[in-house]
Motif scaffolding. Structure first.
Motif, PDB file in Angstrom:
ATOM      1  N   GLN A  94       0.862  -1.184   0.000  1.00  9.71           N
ATOM      2  CA  GLN A  94       0.000   0.000   0.000  1.00  9.71           C
ATOM      3  C   GLN A  94       0.899   1.234   0.000  1.00  9.71           C
ATOM      4  O   GLN A  94       1.904   1.273   0.717  1.00  9.71           O
ATOM      5  CB  GLN A  94      -0.882   0.016   1.257  1.00  9.71           C
ATOM      6  CG  GLN A  94      -1.808   1.204   1.372  1.00  9.71           C
ATOM      7  CD  GLN A  94      -2.478   1.273   2.741  1.00  9.71           C
ATOM      8  OE1 GLN A  94      -1.822   1.380   3.765  1.00  9.71           O
ATOM      9  NE2 GLN A  94      -3.810   1.209   2.754  1.00  9.71           N
ATOM     10  N   LEU A 110     -10.301  -5.855  -0.160  1.00  5.80           N
ATOM     11  CA  LEU A 110     -10.400  -4.947   0.971  1.00  5.80           C
ATOM     12  C   LEU A 110     -11.859  -4.878   1.411  1.00  5.80           C
ATOM     13  O   LEU A 110     -12.729  -4.522   0.615  1.00  5.80           O
ATOM     14  CB  LEU A 110      -9.920  -3.540   0.612  1.00  5.80           C
ATOM     15  CG  LEU A 110      -8.441  -3.321   0.314  1.00  5.80           C
ATOM     16  CD1 LEU A 110      -8.053  -3.859  -1.042  1.00  5.80           C
ATOM     17  CD2 LEU A 110      -8.088  -1.858   0.429  1.00  5.80           C
ATOM     18  N   LEU A 137     -14.490  -0.887   3.692  1.00  6.12           N
ATOM     19  CA  LEU A 137     -13.609   0.193   3.280  1.00  6.12           C
ATOM     20  C   LEU A 137     -13.735   1.428   4.158  1.00  6.12           C
ATOM     21  O   LEU A 137     -14.835   1.830   4.562  1.00  6.12           O
ATOM     22  CB  LEU A 137     -13.893   0.581   1.832  1.00  6.12           C
ATOM     23  CG  LEU A 137     -13.282  -0.319   0.765  1.00  6.12           C
ATOM     24  CD1 LEU A 137     -13.797   0.072  -0.615  1.00  6.12           C
ATOM     25  CD2 LEU A 137     -11.768  -0.276   0.809  1.00  6.12           C
ATOM     26  N   ASP A 179      -8.261   4.121   3.456  1.00  9.08           N
ATOM     27  CA  ASP A 179      -7.797   3.114   2.502  1.00  9.08           C
ATOM     28  C   ASP A 179      -7.527   3.714   1.128  1.00  9.08           C
ATOM     29  O   ASP A 179      -7.014   3.021   0.229  1.00  9.08           O
ATOM     30  CB  ASP A 179      -8.823   1.981   2.375  1.00  9.08           C
ATOM     31  CG  ASP A 179      -9.024   1.221   3.682  1.00  9.08           C
ATOM     32  OD1 ASP A 179     -10.163   0.739   3.908  1.00  9.08           O
ATOM     33  OD2 ASP A 179      -8.064   1.118   4.466  1.00  9.08           O
ATOM     34  N   TYR A 196      -2.237   0.778  -4.623  1.00  7.54           N
ATOM     35  CA  TYR A 196      -1.937  -0.596  -4.219  1.00  7.54           C
ATOM     36  C   TYR A 196      -1.061  -1.224  -5.295  1.00  7.54           C
ATOM     37  O   TYR A 196      -1.438  -1.284  -6.463  1.00  7.54           O
ATOM     38  CB  TYR A 196      -3.238  -1.372  -3.997  1.00  7.54           C
ATOM     39  CG  TYR A 196      -3.958  -0.852  -2.776  1.00  7.54           C
ATOM     40  CD1 TYR A 196      -4.816   0.239  -2.870  1.00  7.54           C
ATOM     41  CD2 TYR A 196      -3.713  -1.393  -1.525  1.00  7.54           C
ATOM     42  CE1 TYR A 196      -5.431   0.774  -1.751  1.00  7.54           C
ATOM     43  CE2 TYR A 196      -4.329  -0.873  -0.389  1.00  7.54           C
ATOM     44  CZ  TYR A 196      -5.178   0.211  -0.513  1.00  7.54           C
ATOM     45  OH  TYR A 196      -5.772   0.738   0.614  1.00  7.54           O
TER      46      TYR A 196
END
Lengths: 114, 110
Positions: free
Chosen positions: B36, B75, B78, B82, B86
């Protein structure tokens, strides 16, 4: 240290000057990697070391780029006679040992060549 | 050559589930990583898969199919935090540099 550190965080230089970027890996980490990351892209491999030995430098763009890790800890990436196209984020990562180990990245050095 | 493909951008709603896909064709395979990366920050490790199947870690799960050269990051629930890029990355052999995809920029909206 707690994490990978890099210095300087930002470097502005004039075309034709040499620059040295430093990476201090996590203490005890055997492997050290240099990547270059353009905006909106993933990191691209430049070179890496196991201990003090440079294992692969095939990602270095040309012979103006070099790297060393003389004592198996801190590493320096040097760019000679910088050009505007060298402007990028330079990231260092380290991992604990040989084998497939998670690489932990430093904050990077943002290089701007004017 | 090495090729890793993932969507450039995705948008999802807070509280929802999103799946980010990654396909790869590499000269070797010794594991797949997801990282991330928040804007202006360093990539941080999320997950590692070397065997087929699903690895679950809290709200994040990662799946691998080696025969298909395919992985996804899932994911759940959420949150606004976030919102990030990615990165899918492949280790082609042993202790070697990772080959990264270009990253998927995820925007989580209210």
């Amino acid at each position: 240290g707690a994490g990978v550190s890099q210095s300087p965080r930002y470097k502005v230089t004039k075309r034709g000057q040499d620059v040295a970027l430093r990476c201090d890996p996590i203490s005890g980490h055997v492997s050290l990697y240099w990547y270059r990351q353009a905006l909106g892209q993933g990191p691209e491999f430049l070179t890496y070391f196991n201990y003090e030995a440079q294992q692969d430098k095939s990602g270095l763009p040309n012979d103006r780029f070099s790297a060393e890790r003389p004592e198996g800890s801190i590493s320096t990436l040097t760019i000679q006679r910088t050009e505007q196209r060298d402007s990028a984020m330079y990231r260092c990562a380290s991992s604990l040992a040989t084998g497939v180990e998670t690489q932990y990245f430093g904050p990077g050095t943002r290089l701007l060549v004017l | 050559g090495q090729n890793i493909d993932q969507p450039t951008e995705m948008t999802a709603t807070e509280g929802a589930i999103v799946q980010i896909n990654c396909t790869y064709q590499t000269s070797g395979f010794n594991g797949l990583f997801w990282y991330q990366q928040h804007a202006g920050e360093a990539p941080t490790f999320l997950s590692y898969n070397v065997l087929d199947g699903l690895e679950e870690k809290g709200r994040f799960s990662s799946f691998l199919s080696r025969s298909k050269g395919y992985s996804y990051l899932l994911l759940k629930e959420l949150q606004m935090k976030d919102s990030a890029s990615y990165l899918c990355a492949v280790s082609t052999s042993g202790n070697t540099p990772l080959v990264f995809g270009k990253g998927t920029r995820l925007s989580v909206i209210a």
